[in-house]
Write an enzyme that holds these catalytic residues in place. Structure first.
Site, mmCIF file in Angstrom:
data_model
loop_
_atom_site.group_PDB
_atom_site.id
_atom_site.type_symbol
_atom_site.label_atom_id
_atom_site.label_comp_id
_atom_site.label_asym_id
_atom_site.label_seq_id
_atom_site.Cartn_x
_atom_site.Cartn_y
_atom_site.Cartn_z
ATOM 1 N N GLU A 156 0.786 -1.228 0.000
ATOM 2 C CA GLU A 156 0.000 0.000 0.000
ATOM 3 C C GLU A 156 0.826 1.290 0.000
ATOM 4 O O GLU A 156 0.695 2.129 0.899
ATOM 5 C CB GLU A 156 -0.965 0.020 1.196
ATOM 6 C CG GLU A 156 -2.029 -1.067 1.115
ATOM 7 C CD GLU A 156 -3.080 -0.949 2.221
ATOM 8 O OE1 GLU A 156 -2.915 -0.124 3.149
ATOM 9 O OE2 GLU A 156 -4.076 -1.693 2.154
ATOM 10 N N GLU A 166 -6.308 -7.892 -0.317
ATOM 11 C CA GLU A 166 -6.964 -7.739 0.988
ATOM 12 C C GLU A 166 -8.440 -7.433 0.773
ATOM 13 O O GLU A 166 -8.787 -6.625 -0.087
ATOM 14 C CB GLU A 166 -6.325 -6.605 1.808
ATOM 15 C CG GLU A 166 -4.913 -6.854 2.284
ATOM 16 C CD GLU A 166 -4.393 -5.706 3.156
ATOM 17 O OE1 GLU A 166 -5.230 -4.926 3.656
ATOM 18 O OE2 GLU A 166 -3.162 -5.598 3.315
#
Length: 797
Positions: A558, A662
């Site tokens: 991320e 995710e």
């Protein structure tokens, strides 16, 4: 003006002796009439208590102020000339043969006599004050001694009374004594007396000191405990003198019972005080001790039987106490504890076995590890083990809930800083050992998964100046976790979850706040450090033992590209890819979409082979998606995410190979700490980040807060969920699986949490809101979607 007038008057004063004498006599009479003020040997006025000679306070009487004014206008003093002036005059007259003047001598003598009288009076006053103080001290001492004497007399009187009472026998006691003598022979009586003396001596040695500690002297003197007085009196006049021989067995038993009752009462009193205090201290200690995850706290320390038969002398002196010394490890389970200092890429292999087996198959739907996984055709059904080697507050809130807001413990950086090196090492390593272990990977395999994504942080490899993180210990747990995956046929996606400087400024990057990776003063430094870390990691995992197991290699989790320079991130990514490939990593390389949106990756990094775009999909972190009704959320999962995935998979509209690394089934952001420690939720409108651009202070749920948006039901134990809510949660999860399998597949976030059921596959599966096997589902998006509003599912939770 008064001062000038006085000087002119002084200049006009006569200089002959008669004039001086007459003037002095007249002024002397005036001083006597208005009260003479004593002067010293220099002619100056003597001090007058409590005011000084020149006190001009308003408390003076008007007459005194007038007198002072008249003095000033007549020369500034009550004397015509000071002695100094007279001395000068004498020197002048001595030239004429004069030796001084009688009236001058007499005047000086009179002044000095007055001084002597005043000095004597002052000395006498001091002596009187000293005598008065001495008398007061003597009076106090007499009063104290009198009180003490009275108390002593009272004490002696009481002791005598008690002694007299003990020595006095009634006729019944004498009769008991006679019967006692008739019952036993002299030798028997002597034996009993000796035995009682010995017992009394033992009791006195054991309890007399304790009695004095428990019952204070003043309390005894004031008769605070009758039974104790009697016991002491007995000791003073009893066994040693033979007077105690007069008691019958019944009397001795009665007295013994009294003593037992006294001791019992004292013990009960002590316990009544000590036990509550101990409980309070225990609670305080438990609340102030280092918080750790429930999984860690409920697990006993490993037995470390692997060290049996291993001698500490086999560890070189240079390695003792280091990460290469297995005798310092908290957990040696399933590690090879034979010492070695061998490294690959500068990273130790200590703990690894020299052999491995890649013939294991996770489940019948996927090939064994030794065989190739057909990525892009065969869907990935994977599981994250988040919150293990990279700590996240919402996964293990017990690490953070024990601290106050003032402590500001909000991430792993502040947690380890607050704990300190030693305590942090003990606490966090026990978490590494227990939160994820061999059983974890066996359960993941049993739940139908075929991949495991293992997030870890850069401090598994190294740390830098100023870092409070626990260095390198998580490295061996990472290696052991990979071996557990191997034993269960689970392929591994290595996820570097935290880079130097923090790549996104969020707590799961290690340090919440400013982004220091590719940004700010040390941005370039941290960029190079990150490449150095990948150089070590890629060298290590290029070994043959990892080619079949580490099939996916992540660059960075991320990266917050919406807050970073896009070109800088792409440039760093290209360097990382070239470096890792140069070190012979053949695994799929995974890079994050940086929150730019899948459609914006078309044309970027498309010249690399075996590269996979990773997107994380949640409905709860977007204010537009979180307020969708339940049926609309389900429809969005089926259609919206499916459409995004298909566009991204097509290189003409997106990057190409895409997966979801995710996701979860949570439909609210109500979970504790999900939006950072101490920050509320969008759902209830309590998300106060301290930044107006990111705070959400109005409730954001489908009802527009009518009825009230609330988190109680979403955070409730799943046993309290309604049947329709459980049905929706299960279908929402299955709809996401189907959408993400339109690409390369997915990894669920995460396997285990301490309490957040909607974020834990393990807890959700046990609650019946997730399928028992990831590949076995009873819902698909082609089915007619239920109207959950009509089914009675509230939209405010």
């Amino acid at each position: 003006m008064a001062r000038d007038s006085s000087r002119r008057d002084h200049d006009r004063q006569p200089r002959d002796r008669d004039t001086y004498r007459n003037r002095d006599r007249e002024r002397e009479r005036q001083r006597r009439r208005r009260g003479h003020r004593a002067t010293d040997s220099t002619g100056e006025l003597l001090p007058q208590a409590p005011r000084t000679p020149r006190d001009t306070s308003t408390s003076e009487s008007p007459n005194r102020r007038k007198a002072k004014a008249s003095d000033r206008t007549s020369g500034g003093s009550s004397n015509p000339l000071s002695l100094d002036s007279l001395a000068k005059l004498d020197q002048l007259n001595q030239k004429k043969g004069w030796k001084g003047y009688d009236y001058d001598s007499e005047y000086v003598k009179e002044v000095r006599r007055k001084e002597e009288r005043l000095e004597k009076e002052r000395v006498r006053e001091e002596e009187r004050e000293k005598r008065r103080m001495r008398e007061e001290e003597r009076e106090k001492r007499r009063a104290y001694e009198s009180d003490y004497a009275r108390e002593e007399q009272r004490r002696v009187k009481k002791e005598r009374a008690v002694g007299e009472k003990n020595r006095r026998h009634t006729d019944d006691e004498r009769e008991d004594r006679r019967r006692y003598e008739e019952r036993y022979t002299e030798s028997e009586r002597k034996e009993r007396r000796e035995r009682r003396k010995a017992e009394a001596a033992q009791r006195e040695a054991a309890s007399d000191k304790k009695m004095r500690r428990v019952i204070s002297g003043p309390l005894l003197e004031e008769g605070g405990n009758k039974e104790v007085h009697e016991y002491i009196a007995e000791k003073r006049g009893g066994a040693g003198s033979g007077s105690s021989d007069g008691y019958t067995d019944e009397e001795w038993a009665r007295r013994k019972r009294k003593r037992i009752c006294i001791i019992f009462g004292i013990v009960v009193l002590i316990l009544a005080i000590v036990i509550p205090v101990a409980i309070v201290v225990s609670k305080k200690n438990s609340s102030s001790t280092t918080p750790q995850s429930n999984a860690s706290a409920n697990t006993q320390k490993p037995s470390n039987s692997e060290l049996n038969g291993i001698s500490e002398s086999s560890i070189p002196a240079t390695a003792k106490g280091t990460i290469l010394d297995p005798f310092t490890w908290y957990d040696t389970t399933d590690f090879n504890v034979t010492y070695t200092d061998a490294v690959v890429g500068g990273l130790t292999i200590m703990g690894l076995n020299s052999t491995w087996d890649d013939s294991v198959q996770a489940n019948p739907n996927v090939p064994a590890l030794k065989d190739s996984f057909d990525y892009g055709t065969m869907p990935i059904r994977g599981m994250n083990v988040g919150g293990w080697l990279s700590i996240e507050p919402f996964i293990t809130p017990s690490f953070f809930s024990g601290f106050s807001t003032h402590d500001n413990v909000i991430d792993e950086y502040t947690l380890t800083s607050k704990l300190g090196s030693t305590k942090a090492t003990q606490t966090i390593e026990s978490h590494y050992s227990a939160f994820v272990n061999r059983q974890t990977f066996e359960d993941i395999r049993a739940a139908g998964f075929d991949h495991v994504r293992i997030p870890f942080s850069y401090w598994a490899v190294t740390t830098y100046d100023g870092d409070p993180y626990i260095p390198k210990i998580s490295w061996r747990y990472l290696l052991r976790g990979i071996e557990y995956c191997r034993q269960n046929g689970l392929r591994v996606n290595l996820d570097l979850h935290a880079l130097p400087g923090s790549q996104n400024g969020w707590n799961h990057s290690g340090r919440q706040g400013v982004i220091g990776w590719l940004n700010g003063t040390d941005g370039d430094l941290n960029a190079q450090r990150s490449l150095d870390i990948h150089n070590q990691l890629s060298t290590f995992f290029a070994q043959d033992r990892y080619k079949n197991i580490v099939t996916m290699y992540g660059l960075v989790n991320e990266p917050r590209m919406v807050a970073l320079n896009t070109d800088a991130v792409l440039n760093w990514t290209s360097k990382a890819i070239d470096l890792i490939r140069k070190n012979n990593i053949t695994a799929v390389l995974v890079f994050g979409d940086g929150f730019m949106g899948l459609d914006n990756w078309q044309g970027k990094l498309q010249n690399y082979d075996n590269l996979l775009l990773d997107v994380h999909q949640y409905v709860i972190f977007n204010t537009d998606q979180i307020k969708l009704k339940h049926t609309d959320k389900l429809n969005f999962a089926c259609k919206g995410w499916t459409a995004q995935t298909l566009r991204s998979e097509d290189k003409t509209t997106g990057f190409g190979p895409t997966m979801c690394g995710e996701w979860s089934q949570a439909d609210t952001d109500c979970t504790q700490y999900i939006n950072d420690v101490g920050v509320g939720s969008r759902w209830e409108g309590t998300m106060n980040t301290g930044n107006a651009s990111t705070s959400v202070l109005s409730p954001t749920c489908p009802t527009n807060n009518n009825p009230t948006c609330e988190c109680t039901d979403a955070n409730a134990d799943p046993s309290k969920y309604t049947a329709v809510y459980k049905q929706w949660l299960l279908q929402f999860a299955q709809a996401q699986m189907e959408s993400f399998e339109r690409g390369w597949g997915w990894f669920y976030w995460t396997w285990e949490t301490e309490a957040a059921t909607q974020w834990s596959w393990k807890l959700g599966m046990a609650a019946g809101i997730l399928p028992a096997h990831a590949y076995d589902r009873n819902f698909n998006c082609n089915d007619t979607l239920p109207d959950y509003g009509q089914l009675g599912l509230p939209e405010n939770y």
